[in-house]
Design an enzyme around this catalytic site. Structure first.
Site, PDB file in Angstrom:
ATOM      1  N   MET A  12      50.488 104.887  55.858  1.00 24.35           N
ATOM      2  CA  MET A  12      50.950 105.908  56.911  1.00 24.35           C
ATOM      3  C   MET A  12      52.216 105.500  57.385  1.00 24.35           C
ATOM      4  O   MET A  12      52.332 104.420  57.967  1.00 24.35           O
ATOM      5  CB  MET A  12      49.766 105.867  57.779  1.00 24.35           C
ATOM      6  CG  MET A  12      49.925 107.121  58.815  1.00 24.35           C
ATOM      7  SD  MET A  12      50.184 108.553  58.039  1.00 24.35           S
ATOM      8  CE  MET A  12      48.545 109.027  57.419  1.00 24.35           C
ATOM      9  N   ASP A  13      53.238 106.361  57.341  1.00 24.17           N
ATOM     10  CA  ASP A  13      54.424 106.164  57.900  1.00 24.17           C
ATOM     11  C   ASP A  13      54.312 106.551  59.314  1.00 24.17           C
ATOM     12  O   ASP A  13      54.215 107.729  59.855  1.00 24.17           O
ATOM     13  CB  ASP A  13      55.565 107.020  57.139  1.00 24.17           C
ATOM     14  CG  ASP A  13      55.904 106.368  55.888  1.00 24.17           C
ATOM     15  OD1 ASP A  13      55.332 105.238  55.339  1.00 24.17           O
ATOM     16  OD2 ASP A  13      56.796 107.186  55.270  1.00 24.17           O
ATOM     17  N   GLY A  39      54.433 105.479  51.628  1.00 27.67           N
ATOM     18  CA  GLY A  39      54.263 104.432  50.780  1.00 27.67           C
ATOM     19  C   GLY A  39      54.968 104.969  49.385  1.00 27.67           C
ATOM     20  O   GLY A  39      54.684 105.903  48.813  1.00 27.67           O
ATOM     21  N   ALA A  42      52.610 106.175  46.611  1.00 27.44           N
ATOM     22  CA  ALA A  42      52.085 107.662  46.919  1.00 27.44           C
ATOM     23  C   ALA A  42      53.354 108.612  47.026  1.00 27.44           C
ATOM     24  O   ALA A  42      53.195 109.634  46.268  1.00 27.44           O
ATOM     25  CB  ALA A  42      51.443 107.531  48.263  1.00 27.44           C
ATOM     26  N   GLU A 138      55.202  97.171  46.407  1.00 31.85           N
ATOM     27  CA  GLU A 138      54.487  97.158  47.751  1.00 31.85           C
ATOM     28  C   GLU A 138      52.895  96.420  47.395  1.00 31.85           C
ATOM     29  O   GLU A 138      52.309  96.771  48.909  1.00 31.85           O
ATOM     30  CB  GLU A 138      54.529  98.475  48.556  1.00 31.85           C
ATOM     31  CG  GLU A 138      56.096  98.511  49.048  1.00 31.85           C
ATOM     32  CD  GLU A 138      56.096  99.814  49.980  1.00 31.85           C
ATOM     33  OE1 GLU A 138      56.898 100.174  50.887  1.00 31.85           O
ATOM     34  OE2 GLU A 138      55.309 100.925  49.722  1.00 31.85           O
ATOM     35  N   THR A 241      64.284 108.833  54.331  1.00 28.12           N
ATOM     36  CA  THR A 241      62.860 108.030  53.917  1.00 28.12           C
ATOM     37  C   THR A 241      62.236 109.036  52.744  1.00 28.12           C
ATOM     38  O   THR A 241      61.990 110.113  52.669  1.00 28.12           O
ATOM     39  CB  THR A 241      62.122 108.076  55.162  1.00 28.12           C
ATOM     40  OG1 THR A 241      62.698 107.645  56.085  1.00 28.12           O
ATOM     41  CG2 THR A 241      60.699 107.265  54.790  1.00 28.12           C
ATOM     42  N   GLY A 244      64.654 108.073  47.680  1.00 30.38           N
ATOM     43  CA  GLY A 244      64.905 107.118  46.588  1.00 30.38           C
ATOM     44  C   GLY A 244      63.535 107.364  45.853  1.00 30.38           C
ATOM     45  O   GLY A 244      63.607 107.443  44.429  1.00 30.38           O
ATOM     46  N   ASP A 245      62.316 107.288  46.557  1.00 36.47           N
ATOM     47  CA  ASP A 245      61.061 107.803  45.557  1.00 36.47           C
ATOM     48  C   ASP A 245      60.959 109.146  44.886  1.00 36.47           C
ATOM     49  O   ASP A 245      60.328 109.240  44.014  1.00 36.47           O
ATOM     50  CB  ASP A 245      59.913 107.629  46.614  1.00 36.47           C
ATOM     51  CG  ASP A 245      59.838 106.250  47.042  1.00 36.47           C
ATOM     52  OD1 ASP A 245      60.014 105.285  46.263  1.00 36.47           O
ATOM     53  OD2 ASP A 245      59.382 106.038  48.360  1.00 36.47           O
ATOM     54  N   GLY A 280      60.937 113.083  56.873  1.00 39.61           N
ATOM     55  CA  GLY A 280      59.482 112.329  56.410  1.00 39.61           C
ATOM     56  C   GLY A 280      59.784 111.983  54.919  1.00 39.61           C
ATOM     57  O   GLY A 280      60.732 112.306  54.461  1.00 39.61           O
TER      58      GLY A 280
END
Ligand code: RIB
Length: 297
Positions: A12-13, A39, A42, A138, A241, A244-245, A280
């Site tokens: 959870m960010d 994460g 996720a 992670e 944020t 990159g994912d 987000g």
């Protein structure tokens, strides 16, 4: 449809938006606060699912309200969570400051992610049924190594995001097909501060390397071929944020669909460009029709 498996974290960010991140010992006043499911594991799972793949998430959430929300968010994006365990501890959290330029600084507290230190019964079958396995750092390294080895046993393509950066053992690198690092991670892994030099050094370790360069696009190297430089769309970043994912999730889908590498990288860059324009991590990730509309070839 392509099948992507993700072995990694859920967090959870806890995001504070402020003009700038504080220095050590300093307090600054923020202007907004959000809790956003994230994460790296996720995020990559959600990005790949929204980009059009069937996705299975292997990992853990805690036995708390964050864990419930993390699972629901994955499921609402179409991610299979049958291999996502609920553990009697708190969920992973990421404590994030986003500045006015969209840059961020993150402290991650692993929580339930720290219990993912091996493959559980059934995980190898999930990995074996996938085209591609996505890995990050992670969760404990032992599980990342076990996942990469399982993927290799079953001929599954592996993509590693070496984040947070740390020394990588040969037993992991020997089972990685593509490493996708940002400039900072590439420098940390190689002690070379020019991205081209760092990428070349990483190519001694794995057969294919992408170094992402933010607004400057990305650099792709494979053995025996000239490097490719892929530009990124020009956009105004609001929050980087999860960008990159998003890039990795979309790239995995494009490569599994057998798009040529140059096209796959541009397609992933289009997805990441959409993500940086929204706040987000999971909340910023685009759906396939949006990526197609942004992609210009
Ligand atoms: O890559 C972005 C992610 O890093 C955030 O969602 C946060 O959870 C941290 O893990």
């Amino acid at each position: 449809m392509t099948h992507i498996a993700v072995l990694g974290s859920t967090n959870m960010d806890l995001v504070a938006y402020a003009e700038r991140a504080p220095q050590l010992g300093e307090t600054v006043t923020g202007r907004d606060f959000r809790t956003v499911p994230g994460g790296k594991g996720a995020n990559q799972a959600i990005a790949a699912a929204r980009a059009g793949a069937t996705v299975s998430m292997i990992g853990a959430v805690g036995h708390d309200a964050y864990g419930v929300r993390l699972r629901e968010t994955l499921e609402h994006s179409g991610v299979d969570t049958d291999s996502l365990r609920t553990i009697e501890c708190h969920s992973g959290t990421a404590h994030i400051v986003v500045d006015n330029e969209g840059g961020n600084a993150i402290v991650v507290v692993p929580g339930a992610n720290g219990t993912v230190d091996h493959l559980s019964p059934g995980d190898e079958g999930v990995i074996a049924s996938a085209d591609t396995l996505l890995l990050q750092l992670e969760i404990p390294l032992a599980a990342v190594v076990a996942g990469a080895q399982a993927a290799r046993r079953h001929g599954v393509h592996t993509i590693l995001t070496p984040s947070p950066a740390r020394p990588l053992p040969a037993e992991l690198l020997d089972n990685i097909d593509l490493l996708v690092a940002n400039e900072r991670e590439a420098a940390a892994l190689t002690d070379r501060f020019d991205p081209r030099d760092a990428a070349a050094a990483l190519l001694d370790l794995v057969p294919q390397v992408v170094v992402t360069l933010g607004a400057a696009g990305s650099l792709y190297l494979t053995r025996g071929a000239q490097p490719l430089v892929i530009p990124a769309p020009r956009v105004t970043a609001v929050d980087s944020t999860g960008a990159g994912d998003t890039f990795v999730g979309a790239l995995a889908v494009a490569l599994a669909e057998e798009k040529p590498v140059r096209e796959a990288l541009s397609w992933a860059a289009a997805a990441a460009a959409l993500a940086v324009q929204r706040e987000g991590a999971s909340t910023s990730m685009p759906y396939r029709p949006e990526i197609e509309a942004q992609y210009t070839g």
